[in-house]
Design a protein around this motif. Structure first.
Motif, PDB file in Angstrom:
ATOM      1  N   GLY A 182      18.250  53.213  22.540  1.00 18.76           N
ATOM      2  CA  GLY A 182      19.202  53.542  21.490  1.00 18.76           C
ATOM      3  C   GLY A 182      20.619  53.160  21.873  1.00 18.76           C
ATOM      4  O   GLY A 182      21.389  52.645  21.052  1.00 18.76           O
ATOM      5  N   ALA A 183      20.973  53.398  23.154  1.00 22.15           N
ATOM      6  CA  ALA A 183      22.295  53.004  23.638  1.00 22.15           C
ATOM      7  C   ALA A 183      22.461  51.482  23.604  1.00 22.15           C
ATOM      8  O   ALA A 183      23.537  50.962  23.267  1.00 22.15           O
ATOM      9  CB  ALA A 183      22.502  53.533  25.054  1.00 22.15           C
ATOM     10  N   PHE A 184      21.396  50.768  23.926  1.00 20.45           N
ATOM     11  CA  PHE A 184      21.429  49.303  23.885  1.00 20.45           C
ATOM     12  C   PHE A 184      21.649  48.810  22.459  1.00 20.45           C
ATOM     13  O   PHE A 184      22.494  47.942  22.205  1.00 20.45           O
ATOM     14  CB  PHE A 184      20.119  48.756  24.450  1.00 20.45           C
ATOM     15  CG  PHE A 184      19.969  47.270  24.316  1.00 20.45           C
ATOM     16  CD1 PHE A 184      20.577  46.414  25.214  1.00 20.45           C
ATOM     17  CD2 PHE A 184      19.203  46.728  23.288  1.00 20.45           C
ATOM     18  CE1 PHE A 184      20.437  45.040  25.091  1.00 20.45           C
ATOM     19  CE2 PHE A 184      19.051  45.357  23.159  1.00 20.45           C
ATOM     20  CZ  PHE A 184      19.672  44.510  24.070  1.00 20.45           C
ATOM     21  N   PHE A 185      20.902  49.375  21.506  1.00 22.06           N
ATOM     22  CA  PHE A 185      21.055  48.971  20.106  1.00 22.06           C
ATOM     23  C   PHE A 185      22.461  49.266  19.585  1.00 22.06           C
ATOM     24  O   PHE A 185      23.045  48.455  18.862  1.00 22.06           O
ATOM     25  CB  PHE A 185      20.026  49.689  19.225  1.00 22.06           C
ATOM     26  CG  PHE A 185      18.615  49.209  19.412  1.00 22.06           C
ATOM     27  CD1 PHE A 185      18.341  47.888  19.713  1.00 22.06           C
ATOM     28  CD2 PHE A 185      17.547  50.087  19.292  1.00 22.06           C
ATOM     29  CE1 PHE A 185      17.043  47.435  19.886  1.00 22.06           C
ATOM     30  CE2 PHE A 185      16.244  49.654  19.467  1.00 22.06           C
ATOM     31  CZ  PHE A 185      15.993  48.326  19.767  1.00 22.06           C
ATOM     32  N   SER A 186      23.006  50.426  19.964  1.00 18.98           N
ATOM     33  CA  SER A 186      24.331  50.788  19.447  1.00 18.98           C
ATOM     34  C   SER A 186      25.445  50.104  20.221  1.00 18.98           C
ATOM     35  O   SER A 186      26.576  50.028  19.736  1.00 18.98           O
ATOM     36  CB  SER A 186      24.532  52.308  19.499  1.00 18.98           C
ATOM     37  OG  SER A 186      24.531  52.778  20.823  1.00 18.98           O
ATOM     38  N   GLY A 187      25.145  49.625  21.417  1.00 22.09           N
ATOM     39  CA  GLY A 187      26.141  48.900  22.183  1.00 22.09           C
ATOM     40  C   GLY A 187      26.122  47.421  21.850  1.00 22.09           C
ATOM     41  O   GLY A 187      26.971  46.899  21.123  1.00 22.09           O
ATOM     42  N   VAL A 188      25.111  46.732  22.340  1.00 19.16           N
ATOM     43  CA  VAL A 188      24.983  45.294  22.093  1.00 19.16           C
ATOM     44  C   VAL A 188      24.713  45.008  20.619  1.00 19.16           C
ATOM     45  O   VAL A 188      25.304  44.102  20.025  1.00 19.16           O
ATOM     46  CB  VAL A 188      23.859  44.711  22.975  1.00 19.16           C
ATOM     47  CG1 VAL A 188      23.659  43.230  22.673  1.00 19.16           C
ATOM     48  CG2 VAL A 188      24.191  44.913  24.436  1.00 19.16           C
ATOM     49  N   GLY A 189      23.828  45.781  19.999  1.00 13.41           N
ATOM     50  CA  GLY A 189      23.465  45.513  18.603  1.00 13.41           C
ATOM     51  C   GLY A 189      24.625  45.665  17.645  1.00 13.41           C
ATOM     52  O   GLY A 189      24.820  44.839  16.747  1.00 13.41           O
TER      53      GLY A 189
END
Length: 458
Positions: A182-189
């Motif tokens: 979720g952190a990846f999606f909200s960061g990079v995404g």
């Protein structure tokens, strides 16, 4: 106090049999795909994305519009609700919501209610303009922080309640993988959706708004899993005076925890364990912007290297615990996280180097994937089922204080010492937590954990 070592010993036996059997690999990974560990993955996705929008993506956004590093460092303070969530955790733990609690159960009723508000607040944050109205931006960020912290109270309690002792290491690992996913999606995404350079060029408002849909995995997972094993002591106290209800709801969770041997040392350890890692994470994106990396370079390295490093680190966490035991796992993973920051020291020395950014990100993701899963497994084991939400909120709040306020001067340190000196300082900042861990380990407090169905007499 009821020790939970039995559950871990049982899990260790299962793992040992798996390694020696003919189908060792399949047997070892099979627990990850049980229904409740999979639900832990889904709710982890919803739990992980709001904080990254505030700590990671927000720092990138503020750097892009020219906000000073010192201001960005103290903007970490907007996540203060994560450090104070223990204040309202007792109400979330025990107070029923009219109609919704009867329909969905205590945990899911609160989860769906808070997620609806969180969805709206993220849209408002994305529509703000920090370059011209930093005050409104800060207000929206605090709203997201408060609701994200409240969602964590619910999800952390729900996760502990739906997992058996045998599933706990695996469910915690899948939950941490989901959290970091979720952190990846909200960061990079989110940056990819925003970027006119390499992404869709939708702008920050639409990028944040679409990211808000990450509440859905947690909601769907909770619908599938059912109400869990929530212990409803509220109903048994309903006929008593208000004072008795408040004592049970607000005071008893803290009294029970603080009455344990080593509780003060444990809280100090939780406070300091992740300070160095938090300081680095808060200023990583501003450094990437400062060193001249493009949106494309940032997205590509985090998408490929960071994502697979995350998978490897989180997948290794449960076998790591079973192999080394909780005390050694905390100590070894803590050292790994501490020294992984040296990769960013080398990156800062080289400047714009995609090679060293790749190496540093890969090392950080693998070590953090292991370390944070081990840490959360330890905290989960300390939470009594009678007061799950409140006690886990207390423990995670202490960790958030370290991340929020002890790490807030990171921007000033980066301006004063430069990036090389700053990252060396993050290594030194991790030392007090490791010293406290050594003391806890020597005193035998590291392996203490409880999972009590109730504190009442039968």
């Amino acid at each position: 106090m009821v020790a939970r070592n039995k559950g871990l010993r049982g899990t260790r036996t299962i793992m040992t049999d798996a390694i020696t059997g003919t189908n060792s690999w399949l047997t070892a990974v099979k627990p990850y795909f049980r229904p409740m560990p999979f639900v832990s993955l889904l709710i982890g996705i919803s739990s992980g994305f709001p904080l990254m929008l505030l700590l990671g993506t927000m720092g990138y956004w503020l750097s892009k519009v020219g906000i000073q590093k010192s201001t960005i460092g103290f903007a970490i303070g907007l996540t203060t609700p994560y450090a104070l969530k223990w204040l309202w955790a007792p109400l979330v733990d025990k107070l029923p919501l009219p109609i919704f609690t009867k329909l969905f159960g205590q945990r899911r009723a609160w989860l769906f209610f808070v997620q609806a508000l969180l969805f709206v607040s993220i849209w408002l944050l994305g529509s703000s303009d920090p370059a011209n109205n930093l005050g409104y931006f800060a207000l929206c960020a605090i709203m997201v922080s408060f609701l994200g912290a409240t969602q964590d109270i619910i999800i952390d309690a729900y996760r502990i309640e739906i997992l058996t002792d045998e599933e706990m290491p695996y469910g915690t690992a899948t939950n941490q993988f989901g959290y970091r996913l979720g952190a990846f999606f909200s960061g990079v995404g989110t940056i990819f959706l925003y970027s006119p350079e390499t992404g869709f060029g939708l702008g920050w408002e639409m990028a944040y708004g679409l990211t808000a849909f990450l509440v859905l995995p947690g909601a769907l997972g909770a619908l599938w899993a059912g109400p869990g094993t929530y212990i409803d002591r509220h109903g048994r106290l309903a006929g008593q005076r208000t004072g008795a209800w408040l004592k049970e709801t607000v005071l008893n969770p803290f009294i029970e925890f603080l009455g344990r041997r080593g509780s003060v040392l444990i809280l100090l350890f939780v406070l300091l364990y992740k300070v160095g890692d938090a300081m680095g994470q808060g200023m990583l994106n501003p450094m990437i912007v400062d060193l001249g990396f493009s949106d494309g370079e940032f997205i590509a390295i985090n998408k490929v290297v960071g994502f697979w490093g995350l998978i490897v680190g989180t997948a290794l966490a449960a076998p790591f615990i079973l192999w080394l035991g909780m005390g050694r796992s905390l100590f070894v993973s803590g050292l790994m996280m501490m020294f992984s920051n040296l990769g960013f020291v080398i990156l800062a020395m080289h400047g714009h180097s995609t090679l060293w950014l790749t190496i540093a990100v890969a090392t950080e993701q693998v070590t953090s994937g292991i370390g944070l899963t081990v840490f959360v497994t330890y905290l989960s084991g300390l939470s009594s089922l009678a007061y799950t939400a409140t006690q886990f909120a207390l423990l995670s709040s202490f960790a958030a204080v370290g991340r929020t306020w002890l790490a807030a001067p990171a921007g000033i340190a980066a301006e004063a010492f430069g990036w090389v000196g700053f990252w060396l300082m993050t290594v030194v900042a991790a030392v007090p937590g490791m010293v406290l861990l050594w003391i806890l380990w020597q005193k035998g407090f590291v392996v203490e954990s409880v999972r009590q169905p109730s504190t009442e007499d039968d």
